[in-house]
Design a protein around this motif. Structure first.
Motif, PDB file in Angstrom:
ATOM      1  N   PHE A  66     -27.254  28.566 -28.964  1.00 39.45           N
ATOM      2  CA  PHE A  66     -27.220  26.679 -29.494  1.00 39.45           C
ATOM      3  C   PHE A  66     -28.068  25.863 -28.483  1.00 39.45           C
ATOM      4  O   PHE A  66     -28.104  24.660 -28.712  1.00 39.45           O
ATOM      5  CB  PHE A  66     -25.924  26.511 -29.752  1.00 39.45           C
ATOM      6  CG  PHE A  66     -25.367  27.064 -30.954  1.00 39.45           C
ATOM      7  CD1 PHE A  66     -25.630  26.284 -32.346  1.00 39.45           C
ATOM      8  CD2 PHE A  66     -24.702  28.458 -31.060  1.00 39.45           C
ATOM      9  CE1 PHE A  66     -25.126  27.085 -33.582  1.00 39.45           C
ATOM     10  CE2 PHE A  66     -24.158  28.884 -31.990  1.00 39.45           C
ATOM     11  CZ  PHE A  66     -24.396  28.122 -33.403  1.00 39.45           C
ATOM     12  N   GLU A  67     -28.187  26.367 -27.354  1.00 38.43           N
ATOM     13  CA  GLU A  67     -28.909  25.662 -26.201  1.00 38.43           C
ATOM     14  C   GLU A  67     -30.409  25.275 -26.743  1.00 38.43           C
ATOM     15  O   GLU A  67     -31.217  26.041 -27.022  1.00 38.43           O
ATOM     16  CB  GLU A  67     -28.919  26.219 -24.843  1.00 38.43           C
ATOM     17  CG  GLU A  67     -27.815  26.390 -24.254  1.00 38.43           C
ATOM     18  CD  GLU A  67     -27.658  27.068 -22.892  1.00 38.43           C
ATOM     19  OE1 GLU A  67     -28.733  27.354 -22.299  1.00 38.43           O
ATOM     20  OE2 GLU A  67     -26.675  27.313 -22.097  1.00 38.43           O
ATOM     21  N   GLY A  68     -30.667  23.873 -26.841  1.00 36.90           N
ATOM     22  CA  GLY A  68     -31.873  23.489 -27.486  1.00 36.90           C
ATOM     23  C   GLY A  68     -32.122  23.558 -28.993  1.00 36.90           C
ATOM     24  O   GLY A  68     -32.918  23.434 -29.485  1.00 36.90           O
ATOM     25  N   ALA A  69     -31.074  24.168 -29.586  1.00 39.14           N
ATOM     26  CA  ALA A  69     -30.929  24.097 -31.171  1.00 39.14           C
ATOM     27  C   ALA A  69     -30.877  22.857 -31.568  1.00 39.14           C
ATOM     28  O   ALA A  69     -30.195  21.852 -30.819  1.00 39.14           O
ATOM     29  CB  ALA A  69     -29.908  25.006 -31.532  1.00 39.14           C
ATOM     30  N   PRO A  70     -31.061  22.542 -32.750  1.00 43.42           N
ATOM     31  CA  PRO A  70     -31.277  21.200 -33.384  1.00 43.42           C
ATOM     32  C   PRO A  70     -29.624  20.826 -33.679  1.00 43.42           C
ATOM     33  O   PRO A  70     -29.476  19.620 -34.105  1.00 43.42           O
ATOM     34  CB  PRO A  70     -32.045  21.285 -34.491  1.00 43.42           C
ATOM     35  CG  PRO A  70     -32.056  22.705 -34.891  1.00 43.42           C
ATOM     36  CD  PRO A  70     -31.907  23.238 -33.794  1.00 43.42           C
ATOM     37  N   VAL A  71     -28.752  21.741 -33.836  1.00 41.24           N
ATOM     38  CA  VAL A  71     -27.383  21.537 -34.214  1.00 41.24           C
ATOM     39  C   VAL A  71     -26.625  22.330 -33.042  1.00 41.24           C
ATOM     40  O   VAL A  71     -27.043  23.107 -32.456  1.00 41.24           O
ATOM     41  CB  VAL A  71     -27.003  22.232 -35.528  1.00 41.24           C
ATOM     42  CG1 VAL A  71     -27.781  21.654 -36.491  1.00 41.24           C
ATOM     43  CG2 VAL A  71     -27.375  23.535 -35.576  1.00 41.24           C
ATOM     44  N   SER A  73     -34.505  30.569 -37.584  1.00 46.13           N
ATOM     45  CA  SER A  73     -33.557  30.227 -36.461  1.00 46.13           C
ATOM     46  C   SER A  73     -32.265  29.824 -36.886  1.00 46.13           C
ATOM     47  O   SER A  73     -31.320  30.301 -36.036  1.00 46.13           O
ATOM     48  CB  SER A  73     -34.262  28.732 -35.602  1.00 46.13           C
ATOM     49  OG  SER A  73     -33.464  28.388 -34.622  1.00 46.13           O
ATOM     50  N   ALA A  74     -32.255  29.194 -37.931  1.00 49.91           N
ATOM     51  CA  ALA A  74     -30.948  28.862 -38.510  1.00 49.91           C
ATOM     52  C   ALA A  74     -30.238  30.171 -38.873  1.00 49.91           C
ATOM     53  O   ALA A  74     -28.955  30.141 -38.461  1.00 49.91           O
ATOM     54  CB  ALA A  74     -31.096  28.102 -39.788  1.00 49.91           C
ATOM     55  N   GLU A  75     -30.693  31.218 -39.195  1.00 44.06           N
ATOM     56  CA  GLU A  75     -30.081  32.594 -39.713  1.00 44.06           C
ATOM     57  C   GLU A  75     -29.339  33.170 -38.275  1.00 44.06           C
ATOM     58  O   GLU A  75     -28.394  33.582 -38.209  1.00 44.06           O
ATOM     59  CB  GLU A  75     -30.981  33.613 -40.364  1.00 44.06           C
ATOM     60  CG  GLU A  75     -31.031  33.223 -41.673  1.00 44.06           C
ATOM     61  CD  GLU A  75     -32.312  33.983 -42.275  1.00 44.06           C
ATOM     62  OE1 GLU A  75     -32.773  34.949 -41.491  1.00 44.06           O
ATOM     63  OE2 GLU A  75     -32.375  33.818 -43.605  1.00 44.06           O
TER      64      GLU A  75
END
Length: 902
Positions: free
Chosen positions: A409-414, A509-511
């Motif tokens: 989740f680092e750098g992820a939008p959520v 990416s979400a998956e």
């Protein structure tokens, strides 16, 4: 009841296999057809033998191509350990049981039938009850649902042992009917007795008896008259015979007297010879008396008895000997009492010594056992410490795996927890792009087609818009406009394609974020479970350490006590040796007394012998004098007999003899005439007497019939009372069964709702109703009632599993004493379940474990059930040999660690 181990040889698809089972949830995992269910069938077969094979035969369990098979099952129940061994062998084309043994703590049971009966009594359930309660076999998950209420009632009643009450009710009914049959027969006999009594009363038996007795009196009077005359003739005959007999007697007496006279002469001569022999005997006895007296005097001198010497009388010697015998007898009695007391004391000390030694050995054995157990605990503690260290390391690795997943989740939008929503947004964005692109493609296709048609019309000289000639058409420039619109749409399409690619990239990416989030949740659950198991292991480790210290302290205490008892036993052994020395002194003195007593008894015997010889001498002298007197008497009798003979010869008269012979003949002639008449009268009297006897017997029979009538009446009353009691008992058993069934129904309904609620939390079902006839109804939260058959296949299967678990809990709570429940066994329970219902099944298994079910066995090919396992057993089949083998799988947390390390 817990299954501990199973060992197979040539059983179906297994060559040789051994499986140990622990507490908790054990999942037997493998692909379909690998032999998972065969392990459960082997457990079932070991317990119940051929009753576990349904319609199959014994030879079906022997591996194809083999001649024999064996199954060995070890299980525990109520603190005891049991082992069942069954061996089969093919004989021709049929298999027979060669060995069937149930080993108990205090012996064994042999024979297939006896072992099956022993297992049924031990578990309080037969093979059918085992299947209906604890063993959900493959394909039978819906068995209770599809059963009719009556079949379901019979199954559950049998499990709850209510069938016995129905059996008792049926027995009472049979008894009632049996009593009714006997009552009917007794009432028929009563009516028959009444008819027989009435028939005999019509015969006027008393009047007939009076007439026969009068006739008997007349005949008796005639018989008496003839008898008197016969008696007179008999007297005359006897008198004549007496006279003749007297003559014969006189003649015989004369002959006898002659013989006696000659015999007396011989006897007198023989007696005189005997008197000479008796005189010789007197001389011999006097010589023996002199020798005995000399021996006695010598023995008296050796004893130094205080007697007056040669002039001592026999009486004085005898009294002196008796006094001495009394004295030493008293001393011997005193010594014997001392000896007995000493022996009792020695025996008591010996018993005390043996008790002390035995107790010391027992204490030493107990101390050794305590040290052995402490040693075993030490090994177990080391294993526990190693296990705790390994599980602590595994938990740390799991935490690292979570950190790795969080790094996604680092750098992820959520952030973590928002992945699912973000995934839905990405899906919507992708779908919008795809929809827009499809719309643009459709428009482009339509424009291209329109341009082609316009160009064709224009080539023909017509307007591409309206189809009219060009010179007359107002829309000649429309084709160029369409080309411009097409160019704009193609530019827009390129932008849409780029947007779609971006949306698809965001979705991928979400998956990955959703998968990482799911992994985090699963690992967090495993960490929680691992933490709980770790704490439990630490608690058990501490308990074992305390137990080991207690055992060591106990061993020291027991060894000290044993040493003290051995010291005490040494002291007692010394006391016993001292007492035995005193016993030897007493026995020595008694031996001296016995020697003196024997000598004194010899003197007494010699004295008695002298007295006896004196008496015999006097007796022989008296006998000789008596024989002289006898001879004098015989000489007198000889003179008398000679005179009697002369008198008898003078009394003989021949005329009296002839007269007696005449009277004898006349009397015989009369008796020959009167006897036939008397016999005729006797026969007549006997006939009358027989008739009287027959009437009297009929009268007695009449009284017996009347007594039988009263007895049968009383019997009928007793039978009627017994019939009423049997009817009451039949009703009571029926009411008791109904009452107990209703109680069980209420309890089962409560347990079923509790179990169903655990499975269907926040779902659409509110409750389940179970009526007294075991009819099931499911209520939705809106109040609508459904039959179980109306549920979906997965819901119906899960509902049936909940019912099975509720019945299992009811039996575990309702049986007095140690609950004899076997493990909860589920064979392919996911056959009718989708993925959502499999998750609910996992919840059901976990809830049964939390409710106290010590051992749960699940056979399945479903991967999701592996996560619910405390212990994993994997089954694989070799395609070449077609033989199955068992392998221990890694615990779920270990599998997650392996996945995290990758």
């Amino acid at each position: 009841m817990r299954v501990l181990s199973l060992r197979l040889k040539n059983f179906k698809c297994y060559g040789e296999a051994e499986l140990g089972l622990e507490d908790g949830v054990t999942v037997v995992h493998g692909v379909n057809g690998s032999g998972k269910s065969t392990l459960l069938e082997a457990i079932f077969f070991a317990l119940y033998g051929s009753k576990a094979l349904d319609n199959r035969t014994l030879d079906d369990v022997i591996t194809t191509g083999e001649e024999e098979t064996s199954v060995e099952l070890t299980f525990s129940h109520d603190g005891e350990r049991y082992r069942i061994q069954r061996e089969l062998k093919l004989r021709g084309d049929r298999a027979t049981t060669t060995t069937c043994v149930l080993e108990l703590s205090d012996g064994s049971v042999e024979g297939a039938r006896d072992v099956r009966q022993a297992v049924t009594e031990l578990l309080r359930m037969d093979a059918d009850a085992f299947v209906n309660c604890a063993y959900v076999r493959q394909g039978e998950v819906n068995k209770l649902i599809h059963a009719s209420p009556r079949e379901r009632q019979d199954m559950i009643d049998e499990l709850l042992q209510l069938g016995a009450l129905e059996e008792y009710r049926e027995r009472a009914s049979e008894a009632r009917l049996g009593v009714k049959d006997v009552l009917d027969r007794q009432e028929g006999a009563l009516e028959k007795l009444r008819e027989q009594i009435e028939q005999k009363e019509h015969k006027e038996l008393h009047e007939r008896l009076n007439g026969l007795e009068s006739r008997r009196a007349e005949v008796t009077e005639q018989i008496d008259n003839y008898s008197q005359q016969r008696d007179a003739a008999q007297a005359t005959l006897e008198e004549a015979e007496t006279t003749l007999e007297q003559y014969e007697d006189t003649r015989e007496e004369i002959d006898v007297l002659e013989e006696e006279i000659e015999a007396l002469r011989s006897t007198i001569k023989a007696t005189e010879s005997e008197r000479e022999e008796l005189l010789e005997a007197i001389t011999a006895l006097e010589d023996e008396r002199s020798e005995t007296e000399a021996d006695r005097d010598e023995t008296v001198a050796s004893l130094a008895l205080e007697v007056s010497g040669d002039s001592s009388s026999e009486t004085e010697i005898r009294e002196t000997v008796e006094d001495r015998l009394d004295t030493i007898g008293d001393r011997d009695e005193e010594l014997r009492d001392q000896l007995q007391t000493q022996q009792i004391e020695i025996e008591g000390k010996q018993n005390e010594l043996e008790t002390l030694r035995s107790r010391a050995e027992e204490l030493e054995d107990e101390a050794a056992e305590a040290r052995t157990e402490a040693s075993e605990l030490a090994e177990t503690i080391e294993e526990d410490e190693e296990t705790i260290e390994q599980r602590t390391e595994k938990r740390a690795n799991l935490e690292k795996t979570i950190e790795t997943a969080r790094a996604t989740f680092e750098g992820a939008p959520v952030d973590v927890g928002e992945a699912a929503a973000y995934h839905e947004e990405c899906v919507e964005a992708r779908d919008e792009c795809q929809s827009e692109l499809a719309s643009i493609d459709a428009k482009i296709e339509a424009l291209e087609s329109s341009i082609e048609e316009g160009q064709a019309l224009l080539a023909e000289g017509n307007c591409p818009e309206c189809g009219q000639p060009v010179e007359d058409s107002p829309h000649v420039d429309v084709l160029e406009e369409r080309r411009e619109e097409l160019a704009d749409l193609e530019d827009t399409r390129e932008s849409c394609v780029e947007a779609l690619e971006e949306a698809r990239g965001a979705l991928e990416s979400a998956e990955s974020l959703v998968e990482a989030e799911r992994t985090i949740r699963e690992i967090q659950e495993r960490i929680s479970d691992a933490t709980t198991l770790l704490e439990e292991k630490r608690e058990r480790l501490e308990e074992r350490r305390e137990r080991r210290e207690t055992l060591l302290e106990r061993a020291v205490e027991l060894e000290e006590t044993a040493a003290a008892k051995r010291e005490t036993s040494a002291e007692i052994e010394a006391e016993i040796e001292s007492a035995r020395e005193q016993l030897g002194e007493i026995n020595g003195e008694r031996a001296e007394i016995r020697t003196e007593r024997e000598t004194l008894e010899t003197v007494a015997d010699q004295t008695d012998r002298l007295a006896d010889l004196e008496q015999r001498i006097d007796t022989v002298r008296e006998k000789r004098a008596s024989k002289a007197e006898l001879n004098d008497e015989r000489r007198d009798r000889l003179t008398e007999k000679r005179e009697r003979k002369r008198e008898l010869e003078a009394e003989f008269d021949p005329s009296k003899v002839e007269e007696a012979r005449t009277k004898k003949q006349n009397a015989r002639d009369y008796l020959e005439q009167v006897e036939p008449r008397l016999e005729e009268l006797e026969e007549t009297r006997e006939e009358v007497q027989g008739a009287i006897g027959a009437v009297e017997r009929e009268l007695e029979n009449l009284e017996e019939l009347r007594a039988d009538l009263e007895r049968v009446k009383a019997r009928c009353e007793d039978l009627q009372s017994l019939y009423d009691e049997a009817e009451t008992l039949q009703t009571t058993y029926g009411e008791l069964r109904a009452e107990l069934r209703q109680r069980n129904v209420d309890t089962l309904e409560r347990l079923l709702n509790e179990t169903f609620e655990l499975v269907y939390q926040n779902d659409s079902y509110a409750s389940i109703d179970l009526d007294g006839s075991y009819r099931l109804t499911v209520y939705q939260k809106d109040g609508e009632a459904l039959e179980p058959e109306q549920l979906s296949g997965g819901e119906r299967a899960l509902f049936n599993l909940s019912l099975r678990c509720a019945i299992y809990r009811l039996l575990a709570e309702g049986v007095e004493g140690a609950a004899p429940m076997p493990p909860l066994i589920l064979d392919e329970p996911t056959v009718f379940l989708d993925s959502g219902h499999v998750t609910q099944l996992v919840s059901l298994i976990e809830s049964m474990r939390q409710l106290g079910v010590e051992q749960i066995l699940v056979v399945s090919h479903d991967e999701e059930l592996v996560g619910a396992a405390d212990d994993l057993v994997r089954v694989e089949k070799d395609a070449t040999s077609n033989r199955s083998r068992i392998e221990r799988g890694e615990p779920p947390e270990a599998a997650l660690l392996a996945a995290g390390s990758d």
